[in-house]
Design a protein around this motif. Structure first.
Motif, PDB file in Angstrom:
ATOM      1  N   GLY A 241       6.161  57.383 -93.018  1.00 14.92           N
ATOM      2  CA  GLY A 241       6.330  57.764 -91.535  1.00 14.92           C
ATOM      3  C   GLY A 241       5.399  59.618 -91.801  1.00 14.92           C
ATOM      4  O   GLY A 241       4.778  60.159 -91.085  1.00 14.92           O
ATOM      5  N   LEU A 242       6.892  60.176 -92.934  1.00 18.60           N
ATOM      6  CA  LEU A 242       6.188  61.649 -93.322  1.00 18.60           C
ATOM      7  C   LEU A 242       5.037  61.958 -93.831  1.00 18.60           C
ATOM      8  O   LEU A 242       4.550  62.993 -93.728  1.00 18.60           O
ATOM      9  N   LYS A 243       3.845  61.077 -94.172  1.00 23.59           N
ATOM     10  CA  LYS A 243       2.929  61.089 -94.650  1.00 23.59           C
ATOM     11  C   LYS A 243       2.020  61.639 -93.557  1.00 23.59           C
ATOM     12  O   LYS A 243       1.008  62.081 -94.013  1.00 23.59           O
ATOM     13  N   TRP A 244       2.229  61.593 -92.543  1.00 24.09           N
ATOM     14  CA  TRP A 244       1.260  62.036 -91.042  1.00 24.09           C
ATOM     15  C   TRP A 244       1.614  63.014 -90.491  1.00 24.09           C
ATOM     16  O   TRP A 244       0.978  63.872 -89.948  1.00 24.09           O
ATOM     17  N   LEU A 245       2.421  64.076 -91.988  1.00 20.36           N
ATOM     18  CA  LEU A 245       3.176  65.243 -91.380  1.00 20.36           C
ATOM     19  C   LEU A 245       1.328  66.365 -91.920  1.00 20.36           C
ATOM     20  O   LEU A 245       1.323  65.979 -92.885  1.00 20.36           O
ATOM     21  N   PRO A 246       1.001  67.186 -91.133  1.00 18.68           N
ATOM     22  CA  PRO A 246       0.098  68.289 -91.701  1.00 18.68           C
ATOM     23  C   PRO A 246       0.184  68.506 -92.524  1.00 18.68           C
ATOM     24  O   PRO A 246       0.999  69.045 -92.398  1.00 18.68           O
ATOM     25  N   LEU A 247      -0.945  69.116 -93.454  1.00 20.59           N
ATOM     26  CA  LEU A 247      -0.615  69.526 -94.558  1.00 20.59           C
ATOM     27  C   LEU A 247       0.418  69.344 -95.281  1.00 20.59           C
ATOM     28  O   LEU A 247      -0.097  68.799 -96.889  1.00 20.59           O
ATOM     29  N   TYR A 248       1.784  69.512 -95.263  1.00 15.95           N
ATOM     30  CA  TYR A 248       2.520  68.696 -95.805  1.00 15.95           C
ATOM     31  C   TYR A 248       2.372  67.203 -96.155  1.00 15.95           C
ATOM     32  O   TYR A 248       3.056  67.165 -97.723  1.00 15.95           O
ATOM     33  N   GLY A 249       2.577  66.602 -95.160  1.00 13.97           N
ATOM     34  CA  GLY A 249       2.122  64.933 -96.148  1.00 13.97           C
ATOM     35  C   GLY A 249       1.328  64.425 -96.787  1.00 13.97           C
ATOM     36  O   GLY A 249       1.697  63.890 -98.119  1.00 13.97           O
ATOM     37  N   TRP A 250       0.002  65.881 -96.920  1.00 12.39           N
ATOM     38  CA  TRP A 250      -0.953  64.814 -98.272  1.00 12.39           C
ATOM     39  C   TRP A 250      -0.161  65.130 -98.892  1.00 12.39           C
ATOM     40  O   TRP A 250      -0.655  64.940-100.360  1.00 12.39           O
ATOM     41  N   TYR A 251      -0.567  67.248 -99.163  1.00  7.71           N
ATOM     42  CA  TYR A 251      -0.238  67.635-100.466  1.00  7.71           C
ATOM     43  C   TYR A 251       1.001  67.074-101.173  1.00  7.71           C
ATOM     44  O   TYR A 251       0.996  67.276-102.704  1.00  7.71           O
ATOM     45  N   PHE A 252       2.420  66.705-100.698  1.00  8.49           N
ATOM     46  CA  PHE A 252       3.280  65.877-101.414  1.00  8.49           C
ATOM     47  C   PHE A 252       2.795  65.038-102.554  1.00  8.49           C
ATOM     48  O   PHE A 252       3.575  64.989-103.102  1.00  8.49           O
ATOM     49  N   SER A 253       2.132  64.083-101.236  1.00  8.05           N
ATOM     50  CA  SER A 253       1.700  63.052-102.393  1.00  8.05           C
ATOM     51  C   SER A 253       0.526  63.162-103.463  1.00  8.05           C
ATOM     52  O   SER A 253       0.425  62.572-104.293  1.00  8.05           O
TER      53      SER A 253
ATOM     54  N   ARG B 192     -11.375  83.783 -91.663  1.00  8.77           N
ATOM     55  CA  ARG B 192     -10.984  82.857 -90.550  1.00  8.77           C
ATOM     56  C   ARG B 192     -11.470  81.701 -90.447  1.00  8.77           C
ATOM     57  O   ARG B 192     -11.083  80.733 -90.342  1.00  8.77           O
ATOM     58  N   LYS B 193     -12.875  81.972 -90.146  1.00  9.43           N
ATOM     59  CA  LYS B 193     -13.279  80.613 -90.169  1.00  9.43           C
ATOM     60  C   LYS B 193     -12.787  79.542 -91.544  1.00  9.43           C
ATOM     61  O   LYS B 193     -12.572  78.000 -90.898  1.00  9.43           O
ATOM     62  N   LEU B 194     -13.128  79.947 -92.422  1.00 10.95           N
ATOM     63  CA  LEU B 194     -12.281  79.026 -93.444  1.00 10.95           C
ATOM     64  C   LEU B 194     -11.017  78.445 -93.442  1.00 10.95           C
ATOM     65  O   LEU B 194     -10.851  77.441 -93.991  1.00 10.95           O
ATOM     66  N   TYR B 195     -10.737  79.165 -93.213  1.00 14.35           N
ATOM     67  CA  TYR B 195      -9.118  79.142 -92.674  1.00 14.35           C
ATOM     68  C   TYR B 195      -8.260  77.899 -92.102  1.00 14.35           C
ATOM     69  O   TYR B 195      -8.211  76.976 -92.141  1.00 14.35           O
ATOM     70  N   VAL B 196      -9.398  77.826 -90.856  1.00 16.45           N
ATOM     71  CA  VAL B 196      -9.177  77.359 -89.633  1.00 16.45           C
ATOM     72  C   VAL B 196     -10.050  75.907 -90.316  1.00 16.45           C
ATOM     73  O   VAL B 196      -9.583  74.789 -90.390  1.00 16.45           O
ATOM     74  N   ILE B 197     -11.648  75.582 -90.457  1.00 12.20           N
ATOM     75  CA  ILE B 197     -12.392  75.111 -91.178  1.00 12.20           C
ATOM     76  C   ILE B 197     -11.746  73.618 -92.194  1.00 12.20           C
ATOM     77  O   ILE B 197     -11.615  72.361 -92.201  1.00 12.20           O
ATOM     78  N   VAL B 198     -11.999  74.712 -92.575  1.00 13.47           N
ATOM     79  CA  VAL B 198     -11.631  73.894 -94.426  1.00 13.47           C
ATOM     80  C   VAL B 198      -9.902  73.253 -94.488  1.00 13.47           C
ATOM     81  O   VAL B 198     -10.088  72.619 -94.855  1.00 13.47           O
ATOM     82  N   ASN B 199      -8.786  73.998 -94.718  1.00 13.08           N
ATOM     83  CA  ASN B 199      -7.603  74.013 -94.646  1.00 13.08           C
ATOM     84  C   ASN B 199      -6.723  72.876 -93.643  1.00 13.08           C
ATOM     85  O   ASN B 199      -6.872  71.748 -93.846  1.00 13.08           O
ATOM     86  N   THR B 200      -7.087  74.020 -92.103  1.00 10.69           N
ATOM     87  CA  THR B 200      -5.957  72.821 -91.629  1.00 10.69           C
ATOM     88  C   THR B 200      -7.171  71.685 -90.523  1.00 10.69           C
ATOM     89  O   THR B 200      -6.148  71.134 -91.120  1.00 10.69           O
ATOM     90  N   CYS B 201      -8.060  71.963 -90.181  1.00 13.26           N
ATOM     91  CA  CYS B 201      -8.723  70.630 -90.688  1.00 13.26           C
ATOM     92  C   CYS B 201      -9.344  69.494 -91.312  1.00 13.26           C
ATOM     93  O   CYS B 201      -8.646  68.387 -91.099  1.00 13.26           O
ATOM     94  N   ILE B 202      -9.233  69.690 -92.061  1.00 10.67           N
ATOM     95  CA  ILE B 202      -9.394  68.868 -93.564  1.00 10.67           C
ATOM     96  C   ILE B 202      -8.761  68.799 -93.614  1.00 10.67           C
ATOM     97  O   ILE B 202      -8.432  67.323 -93.512  1.00 10.67           O
ATOM     98  N   PHE B 203      -7.804  68.960 -94.705  1.00  4.75           N
ATOM     99  CA  PHE B 203      -6.961  68.922 -95.537  1.00  4.75           C
ATOM    100  C   PHE B 203      -5.592  68.370 -94.398  1.00  4.75           C
ATOM    101  O   PHE B 203      -4.648  67.444 -94.633  1.00  4.75           O
ATOM    102  N   GLY B 204      -5.492  69.437 -93.358  1.00  5.47           N
ATOM    103  CA  GLY B 204      -4.039  68.726 -92.633  1.00  5.47           C
ATOM    104  C   GLY B 204      -4.641  68.128 -91.571  1.00  5.47           C
ATOM    105  O   GLY B 204      -3.515  67.330 -91.498  1.00  5.47           O
ATOM    106  N   THR B 205      -5.667  67.267 -91.292  1.00  5.61           N
ATOM    107  CA  THR B 205      -5.574  66.076 -90.732  1.00  5.61           C
ATOM    108  C   THR B 205      -6.838  64.633 -91.396  1.00  5.61           C
ATOM    109  O   THR B 205      -5.676  64.037 -91.837  1.00  5.61           O
ATOM    110  N   LEU B 206      -8.063  64.770 -90.556  1.00 10.47           N
ATOM    111  CA  LEU B 206      -8.197  63.713 -90.538  1.00 10.47           C
ATOM    112  C   LEU B 206      -8.683  63.223 -92.148  1.00 10.47           C
ATOM    113  O   LEU B 206      -8.354  62.219 -92.605  1.00 10.47           O
ATOM    114  N   ILE B 207      -8.999  63.885 -92.833  1.00  9.45           N
ATOM    115  CA  ILE B 207      -9.276  63.657 -94.227  1.00  9.45           C
ATOM    116  C   ILE B 207      -8.158  63.027 -95.223  1.00  9.45           C
ATOM    117  O   ILE B 207      -8.095  62.631 -96.020  1.00  9.45           O
TER     118      ILE B 207
END
Length: 403
Positions: A155-167, A379-394
Protein backbone atom coordinates in the motif's frame (compact mmCIF):
# COMPACT_ATOMS: atom_id res chain seq x y z
CA UNK A 1 3.75 56.30 39.07
CA UNK A 2 0.76 53.98 38.45
CA UNK A 3 -2.72 53.58 39.90
CA UNK A 4 -4.50 50.18 39.80
CA UNK A 5 -8.25 49.65 39.52
CA UNK A 6 -10.67 46.82 38.61
CA UNK A 7 -13.63 46.88 36.22
CA UNK A 8 -16.96 45.11 36.81
CA UNK A 9 -15.52 41.90 35.33
CA UNK A 10 -12.76 42.04 37.95
CA UNK A 11 -10.10 42.55 35.30
CA UNK A 12 -7.08 44.47 36.54
CA UNK A 13 -5.85 47.72 34.97
CA UNK A 14 -2.93 50.04 35.68
CA UNK A 15 -3.12 53.76 34.91
CA UNK A 16 0.16 55.54 34.20
CA UNK A 17 -0.44 58.86 36.01
CA UNK A 18 2.20 60.61 33.92
CA UNK A 19 1.04 59.62 30.42
CA UNK A 20 -2.60 58.98 31.47
CA UNK A 21 -2.50 55.65 29.55
CA UNK A 22 -4.40 52.59 30.75
CA UNK A 23 -2.80 49.10 30.60
CA UNK A 24 -4.57 45.80 31.27
CA UNK A 25 -2.72 43.62 33.77
CA UNK A 26 -2.83 39.94 32.70
CA UNK A 27 -4.56 37.71 35.24
CA UNK A 28 -3.78 34.05 35.94
CA UNK A 29 -6.16 32.80 33.25
CA UNK A 30 -4.82 35.26 30.70
CA UNK A 31 -1.26 34.27 31.48
CA UNK A 32 -2.22 30.60 31.22
CA UNK A 33 -3.81 31.19 27.82
CA UNK A 34 -0.74 33.05 26.64
CA UNK A 35 1.51 30.24 27.89
CA UNK A 36 -0.61 27.55 26.16
CA UNK A 37 -0.67 29.56 22.95
CA UNK A 38 3.10 29.95 23.09
CA UNK A 39 3.56 26.19 23.58
CA UNK A 40 1.18 25.41 20.71
CA UNK A 41 2.93 27.82 18.35
CA UNK A 42 6.32 26.42 19.34
CA UNK A 43 5.18 22.81 18.77
CA UNK A 44 3.53 23.77 15.49
CA UNK A 45 6.65 25.44 14.15
CA UNK A 46 8.91 22.71 15.52
CA UNK A 47 7.02 20.13 13.48
CA UNK A 48 6.09 22.04 10.33
CA UNK A 49 9.48 23.59 9.67
CA UNK A 50 11.24 20.25 8.99
CA UNK A 51 8.17 18.85 7.23
CA UNK A 52 8.01 21.85 4.90
CA UNK A 53 11.72 21.55 4.08
CA UNK A 54 11.66 17.77 3.55
CA UNK A 55 8.51 17.76 1.43
CA UNK A 56 9.52 20.90 -0.41
CA UNK A 57 12.91 19.48 -1.41
CA UNK A 58 11.55 16.10 -2.55
CA UNK A 59 10.43 17.28 -6.03
CA UNK A 60 13.80 18.97 -6.61
CA UNK A 61 15.61 15.76 -5.70
CA UNK A 62 13.38 13.80 -8.10
CA UNK A 63 13.95 16.27 -10.91
CA UNK A 64 17.72 15.99 -10.41
CA UNK A 65 17.41 12.20 -10.55
CA UNK A 66 15.34 12.38 -13.77
CA UNK A 67 17.90 14.64 -15.47
CA UNK A 68 20.72 12.28 -14.49
CA UNK A 69 18.77 9.25 -15.72
CA UNK A 70 18.39 10.88 -19.15
CA UNK A 71 22.07 11.89 -19.30
CA UNK A 72 23.32 8.47 -18.18
CA UNK A 73 21.38 6.41 -20.74
CA UNK A 74 24.50 6.06 -22.91
CA UNK A 75 26.81 5.28 -19.98
CA UNK A 76 27.54 1.94 -18.27
CA UNK A 77 25.01 1.07 -15.55
CA UNK A 78 27.48 1.42 -12.69
CA UNK A 79 27.95 5.12 -13.52
CA UNK A 80 24.23 5.68 -13.16
CA UNK A 81 24.00 3.83 -9.85
CA UNK A 82 27.03 5.60 -8.40
CA UNK A 83 25.58 9.10 -8.83
CA UNK A 84 22.04 7.93 -8.06
CA UNK A 85 23.29 6.66 -4.70
CA UNK A 86 24.84 10.10 -4.05
CA UNK A 87 21.53 11.83 -4.80
CA UNK A 88 19.83 9.47 -2.37
CA UNK A 89 22.50 10.24 0.26
CA UNK A 90 21.91 13.97 -0.09
CA UNK A 91 18.17 13.69 0.52
CA UNK A 92 18.36 11.11 3.31
CA UNK A 93 21.14 13.08 5.05
CA UNK A 94 18.80 16.06 5.11
CA UNK A 95 16.12 13.85 6.68
CA UNK A 96 18.59 12.70 9.33
CA UNK A 97 19.55 16.31 10.05
CA UNK A 98 16.00 16.92 11.24
CA UNK A 99 15.43 13.58 12.96
CA UNK A 100 18.77 13.60 14.79
CA UNK A 101 20.59 16.94 14.89
CA UNK A 102 17.43 19.07 14.98
CA UNK A 103 15.59 17.00 17.61
CA UNK A 104 18.69 16.43 19.72
CA UNK A 105 17.64 12.83 20.36
CA UNK A 106 20.26 10.72 22.13
CA UNK A 107 21.13 7.62 20.11
CA UNK A 108 22.57 4.84 22.29
CA UNK A 109 24.08 1.83 20.54
CA UNK A 110 24.79 -1.48 22.29
CA UNK A 111 27.21 -3.70 20.40
CA UNK A 112 29.97 -3.02 17.92
CA UNK A 113 28.78 -1.45 14.68
CA UNK A 114 31.26 -2.31 11.90
CA UNK A 115 32.99 0.78 10.56
CA UNK A 116 33.50 -0.78 7.15
CA UNK A 117 30.39 -0.76 4.99
CA UNK A 118 29.30 -4.12 3.67
CA UNK A 119 26.38 -5.77 1.89
CA UNK A 120 23.81 -6.72 4.51
CA UNK A 121 20.22 -7.58 5.24
CA UNK A 122 18.96 -5.49 8.16
CA UNK A 123 16.33 -7.24 10.33
CA UNK A 124 14.54 -5.33 13.09
CA UNK A 125 11.43 -5.21 15.23
CA UNK A 126 8.78 -2.80 13.96
CA UNK A 127 6.83 -0.35 16.14
CA UNK A 128 6.36 2.91 14.22
CA UNK A 129 7.25 4.86 11.08
CA UNK A 130 10.42 6.17 12.76
CA UNK A 131 11.87 2.64 12.51
CA UNK A 132 12.79 3.44 8.88
CA UNK A 133 14.82 6.41 10.11
CA UNK A 134 16.64 4.23 12.66
CA UNK A 135 17.91 2.05 9.81
CA UNK A 136 19.28 5.19 8.14
CA UNK A 137 20.89 6.26 11.43
CA UNK A 138 22.99 3.10 11.45
CA UNK A 139 23.70 3.20 7.71
CA UNK A 140 25.09 6.75 7.78
CA UNK A 141 27.48 5.77 10.57
CA UNK A 142 28.99 3.22 8.17
CA UNK A 143 28.96 5.58 5.17
CA UNK A 144 26.42 3.19 3.61
CA UNK A 145 23.40 5.49 3.49
CA UNK A 146 23.24 5.58 -0.31
CA UNK A 147 22.94 1.79 -0.53
CA UNK A 148 19.79 1.60 1.60
CA UNK A 149 16.57 0.13 0.20
CA UNK A 150 13.50 -1.26 1.88
CA UNK A 151 11.01 -4.11 1.69
CA UNK A 152 7.72 -2.24 2.06
CA UNK A 153 4.00 -2.89 2.40
CA UNK A 154 2.33 -2.86 -0.98
CA UNK A 155 0.00 0.00 0.00
CA UNK A 156 2.93 2.39 0.52
CA UNK A 157 3.60 2.55 -3.22
CA UNK A 158 0.69 5.02 -3.43
CA UNK A 159 2.58 7.62 -1.38
CA UNK A 160 3.06 10.71 -3.58
CA UNK A 161 6.69 11.16 -4.70
CA UNK A 162 8.17 8.76 -2.15
CA UNK A 163 6.30 5.61 -3.18
CA UNK A 164 7.54 5.93 -6.73
CA UNK A 165 11.11 6.96 -5.92
CA UNK A 166 11.69 4.21 -3.34
CA UNK A 167 10.79 1.74 -6.08
CA UNK A 168 13.36 3.31 -8.41
CA UNK A 169 16.03 3.13 -5.72
CA UNK A 170 15.56 -0.60 -5.25
CA UNK A 171 12.64 -0.73 -2.82
CA UNK A 172 10.40 -3.79 -3.06
CA UNK A 173 6.67 -3.70 -2.39
CA UNK A 174 5.19 -6.93 -1.08
CA UNK A 175 1.59 -7.97 -0.50
CA UNK A 176 0.13 -9.99 2.36
CA UNK A 177 1.29 -13.58 2.80
CA UNK A 178 -1.60 -15.03 0.77
CA UNK A 179 -0.69 -12.81 -2.20
CA UNK A 180 3.08 -12.70 -1.70
CA UNK A 181 4.82 -12.74 -5.09
CA UNK A 182 8.05 -14.59 -4.38
CA UNK A 183 9.20 -14.69 -7.99
CA UNK A 184 8.82 -10.92 -8.50
CA UNK A 185 10.84 -10.15 -5.37
CA UNK A 186 13.53 -12.66 -6.28
CA UNK A 187 13.88 -11.29 -9.84
CA UNK A 188 14.17 -7.70 -8.65
CA UNK A 189 16.83 -8.54 -6.06
CA UNK A 190 18.89 -10.58 -8.55
CA UNK A 191 18.63 -7.85 -11.20
CA UNK A 192 19.57 -5.17 -8.72
CA UNK A 193 22.55 -7.13 -7.37
CA UNK A 194 23.89 -7.62 -10.89
CA UNK A 195 23.20 -4.04 -12.01
CA UNK A 196 25.03 -2.49 -9.09
CA UNK A 197 28.19 -4.27 -10.21
CA UNK A 198 29.36 -5.34 -6.77
CA UNK A 199 28.33 -2.18 -4.90
CA UNK A 200 27.12 -2.87 -1.34
CA UNK A 201 23.42 -3.28 -0.59
CA UNK A 202 21.69 -2.37 2.67
CA UNK A 203 18.34 -4.15 2.45
CA UNK A 204 15.98 -3.30 5.32
CA UNK A 205 13.31 -5.86 6.27
CA UNK A 206 10.84 -5.84 9.16
CA UNK A 207 9.89 -9.54 9.40
CA UNK A 208 6.82 -8.90 11.59
CA UNK A 209 5.10 -7.53 8.49
CA UNK A 210 3.25 -4.82 10.41
CA UNK A 211 3.78 -2.58 13.42
CA UNK A 212 3.44 -3.74 17.03
CA UNK A 213 0.48 -1.70 18.28
CA UNK A 214 -0.37 -2.00 22.00
CA UNK A 215 -3.51 0.08 21.44
CA UNK A 216 -4.96 -2.64 19.21
CA UNK A 217 -4.04 -5.89 21.01
CA UNK A 218 -7.08 -7.73 19.67
CA UNK A 219 -5.98 -7.22 16.08
CA UNK A 220 -2.26 -7.78 15.50
CA UNK A 221 -0.89 -8.95 18.86
CA UNK A 222 -3.44 -11.62 19.81
CA UNK A 223 -3.60 -12.91 16.24
CA UNK A 224 0.19 -13.19 16.20
CA UNK A 225 0.23 -15.05 19.51
CA UNK A 226 -2.54 -17.40 18.38
CA UNK A 227 -0.55 -18.21 15.24
CA UNK A 228 2.57 -18.95 17.33
CA UNK A 229 0.60 -21.35 19.55
CA UNK A 230 -0.86 -23.08 16.51
CA UNK A 231 2.60 -23.58 14.99
CA UNK A 232 4.19 -24.70 18.26
CA UNK A 233 6.38 -21.60 18.53
CA UNK A 234 7.18 -19.54 21.62
CA UNK A 235 4.53 -16.88 22.28
CA UNK A 236 6.01 -13.38 22.21
CA UNK A 237 4.83 -10.40 24.28
CA UNK A 238 6.71 -7.32 23.02
CA UNK A 239 7.14 -8.26 19.36
CA UNK A 240 4.98 -10.04 16.80
CA UNK A 241 5.65 -13.50 15.41
CA UNK A 242 8.02 -12.93 12.46
CA UNK A 243 7.16 -14.03 8.93
CA UNK A 244 9.92 -15.79 7.09
CA UNK A 245 9.08 -15.58 3.37
CA UNK A 246 10.56 -12.18 2.48
CA UNK A 247 13.66 -12.85 4.59
CA UNK A 248 14.19 -16.26 2.99
CA UNK A 249 13.79 -14.91 -0.56
CA UNK A 250 16.21 -12.06 0.20
CA UNK A 251 18.89 -14.33 1.68
CA UNK A 252 18.53 -16.97 -1.01
CA UNK A 253 18.58 -14.43 -3.88
CA UNK A 254 21.52 -12.44 -2.53
CA UNK A 255 23.59 -15.21 -0.94
CA UNK A 256 26.50 -14.51 -3.33
CA UNK A 257 26.31 -10.77 -2.74
CA UNK A 258 25.75 -10.14 0.98
CA UNK A 259 28.22 -10.46 3.83
CA UNK A 260 26.06 -10.58 6.95
CA UNK A 261 22.74 -10.14 8.68
CA UNK A 262 22.33 -7.14 10.99
CA UNK A 263 20.02 -8.23 13.81
CA UNK A 264 18.70 -5.01 15.37
CA UNK A 265 16.40 -4.39 18.35
CA UNK A 266 15.05 -0.87 18.87
CA UNK A 267 13.44 0.63 21.98
CA UNK A 268 12.13 4.17 22.34
CA UNK A 269 12.51 5.56 25.84
CA UNK A 270 9.35 6.92 27.43
CA UNK A 271 6.92 4.43 25.88
CA UNK A 272 5.66 2.92 29.15
CA UNK A 273 2.80 4.39 31.20
CA UNK A 274 2.57 4.72 35.01
CA UNK A 275 1.20 1.18 35.29
CA UNK A 276 4.16 -0.26 33.39
CA UNK A 277 2.10 -0.93 30.25
CA UNK A 278 3.49 -0.39 26.75
CA UNK A 279 2.38 2.76 24.97
CA UNK A 280 2.55 3.52 21.28
CA UNK A 281 6.04 4.23 19.99
CA UNK A 282 6.46 7.83 18.80
CA UNK A 283 5.04 8.84 15.45
CA UNK A 284 7.11 11.00 13.12
CA UNK A 285 5.38 14.23 14.26
CA UNK A 286 5.94 13.32 17.93
CA UNK A 287 9.56 12.44 17.26
CA UNK A 288 10.18 15.74 15.46
CA UNK A 289 8.57 17.57 18.39
CA UNK A 290 11.25 16.04 20.63
CA UNK A 291 8.86 13.79 22.55
CA UNK A 292 11.35 10.91 22.48
CA UNK A 293 14.51 11.82 24.44
CA UNK A 294 16.49 8.63 23.75
CA UNK A 295 16.58 5.78 21.24
CA UNK A 296 18.25 2.53 22.33
CA UNK A 297 19.60 0.25 19.58
CA UNK A 298 20.82 -3.26 20.35
CA UNK A 299 23.00 -4.40 17.48
CA UNK A 300 24.34 -7.84 16.57
CA UNK A 301 26.14 -8.85 13.39
CA UNK A 302 25.57 -12.43 12.21
CA UNK A 303 27.85 -13.81 9.51
CA UNK A 304 26.00 -15.22 6.52
CA UNK A 305 27.62 -18.66 6.91
CA UNK A 306 25.88 -18.99 10.29
CA UNK A 307 22.39 -18.52 8.80
CA UNK A 308 20.36 -21.65 7.86
CA UNK A 309 19.66 -21.91 4.12
CA UNK A 310 16.52 -24.05 4.14
CA UNK A 311 13.31 -22.09 4.77
CA UNK A 312 12.11 -24.48 7.49
CA UNK A 313 15.31 -24.07 9.52
CA UNK A 314 15.55 -20.35 8.72
CA UNK A 315 12.06 -19.92 10.13
CA UNK A 316 13.14 -21.47 13.42
CA UNK A 317 16.31 -19.32 13.50
CA UNK A 318 14.35 -16.15 12.81
CA UNK A 319 11.83 -16.93 15.53
CA UNK A 320 14.66 -17.53 18.00
CA UNK A 321 16.05 -14.09 17.09
CA UNK A 322 12.70 -12.56 17.95
CA UNK A 323 12.52 -14.54 21.18
CA UNK A 324 15.77 -12.82 22.15
CA UNK A 325 14.30 -9.45 21.14
CA UNK A 326 11.27 -10.17 23.29
CA UNK A 327 13.45 -10.90 26.33
CA UNK A 328 15.53 -7.78 25.72
CA UNK A 329 12.43 -5.60 25.50
CA UNK A 330 10.83 -7.25 28.55
CA UNK A 331 13.89 -6.35 30.61
CA UNK A 332 14.03 -2.88 29.08
CA UNK A 333 10.44 -2.04 29.99
CA UNK A 334 9.76 -3.98 33.18
CA UNK A 335 12.93 -5.37 34.80
CA UNK A 336 12.49 -6.04 38.53
CA UNK A 337 15.73 -4.19 39.16
CA UNK A 338 14.85 -0.57 38.31
CA UNK A 339 18.49 0.12 37.46
CA UNK A 340 18.14 -2.27 34.51
CA UNK A 341 15.10 -0.55 33.06
CA UNK A 342 15.38 1.76 30.05
CA UNK A 343 18.59 0.11 28.95
CA UNK A 344 19.75 -3.02 27.17
CA UNK A 345 22.35 -5.44 28.59
CA UNK A 346 25.97 -4.51 28.14
CA UNK A 347 27.57 -1.15 27.72
CA UNK A 348 25.70 1.39 25.63
CA UNK A 349 27.61 4.11 23.79
CA UNK A 350 26.03 7.46 22.99
CA UNK A 351 26.62 8.01 19.27
CA UNK A 352 26.41 11.63 18.09
CA UNK A 353 25.95 12.36 14.41
CA UNK A 354 28.24 15.09 13.11
CA UNK A 355 26.67 18.15 11.50
CA UNK A 356 29.23 17.75 8.73
CA UNK A 357 27.36 14.66 7.53
CA UNK A 358 23.95 16.29 7.36
CA UNK A 359 24.00 20.10 7.26
CA UNK A 360 25.58 20.41 3.76
CA UNK A 361 22.64 18.43 2.33
CA UNK A 362 20.15 20.82 3.95
CA UNK A 363 21.95 23.79 2.43
CA UNK A 364 22.26 22.19 -1.03
CA UNK A 365 18.63 21.08 -1.33
CA UNK A 366 17.31 24.18 0.40
CA UNK A 367 19.25 26.40 -2.01
CA UNK A 368 18.08 24.48 -5.09
CA UNK A 369 14.46 24.54 -3.92
CA UNK A 370 14.49 28.28 -3.22
CA UNK A 371 16.17 29.04 -6.54
CA UNK A 372 13.34 27.22 -8.34
CA UNK A 373 10.54 28.77 -6.33
CA UNK A 374 11.84 32.32 -6.78
CA UNK A 375 11.28 32.29 -10.55
CA UNK A 376 8.01 31.89 -12.43
CA UNK A 377 9.45 29.26 -14.78
CA UNK A 378 10.94 27.37 -11.85
CA UNK A 379 7.62 27.34 -10.02
CA UNK A 380 5.81 25.94 -13.04
CA UNK A 381 8.45 23.24 -13.47
CA UNK A 382 8.28 22.47 -9.76
CA UNK A 383 4.50 22.01 -9.75
CA UNK A 384 3.80 20.49 -13.17
CA UNK A 385 6.78 18.23 -13.81
CA UNK A 386 7.56 17.08 -10.27
CA UNK A 387 4.42 17.11 -8.17
CA UNK A 388 1.89 16.22 -10.88
CA UNK A 389 3.93 13.78 -12.96
CA UNK A 390 6.26 12.09 -10.49
CA UNK A 391 3.93 12.45 -7.52
CA UNK A 392 0.62 11.16 -8.78
CA UNK A 393 -0.59 9.78 -12.09
CA UNK A 394 2.50 8.58 -13.97
CA UNK A 395 4.41 7.73 -10.81
CA UNK A 396 1.63 5.53 -9.43
CA UNK A 397 1.02 3.84 -12.78
CA UNK A 398 4.72 3.11 -13.18
CA UNK A 399 5.02 1.51 -9.73
CA UNK A 400 1.94 -0.63 -10.37
CA UNK A 401 3.10 -2.01 -13.72
CA UNK A 402 6.47 -2.98 -12.25
CA UNK A 403 6.76 -6.59 -11.01
Amino acid sequence: MAHRFYDQGYRKYDVDMTSKKVYEVPGCITRLRQCCLSVMVHAYLRYWLPVAVMLGAAPVCLLSWFIWQVISTLLPAHFYYRLEDHLYIIYQSMVLFFFENYTGVEVIIYGELPRKKESVIYLSNHQCTVDWIIADMLAIRQNALGHGCYVLKDGLKWLPLYGWYFSQHGGIYVKQIAKFNEEAMRNKLITQSQSKNGAPMYLVIFPEGTRYNPKRPHIEIEASQAFAKKEGLAVLQHVLTPRVKATHVAIDSMKDHIDAIYDVTVAYEGTVDNRGQRKLAPSMPEFLCNECPKVHIYFERVDLKDIPKEQMFLRRWLHECFEIKDKLLTEFYSAEDKNKRNRFPGEGHVSKLSFRKTLPSVLILGGLTLSMLLTETGRKLYVIVNTCIFGTLIGCLWVNIQP
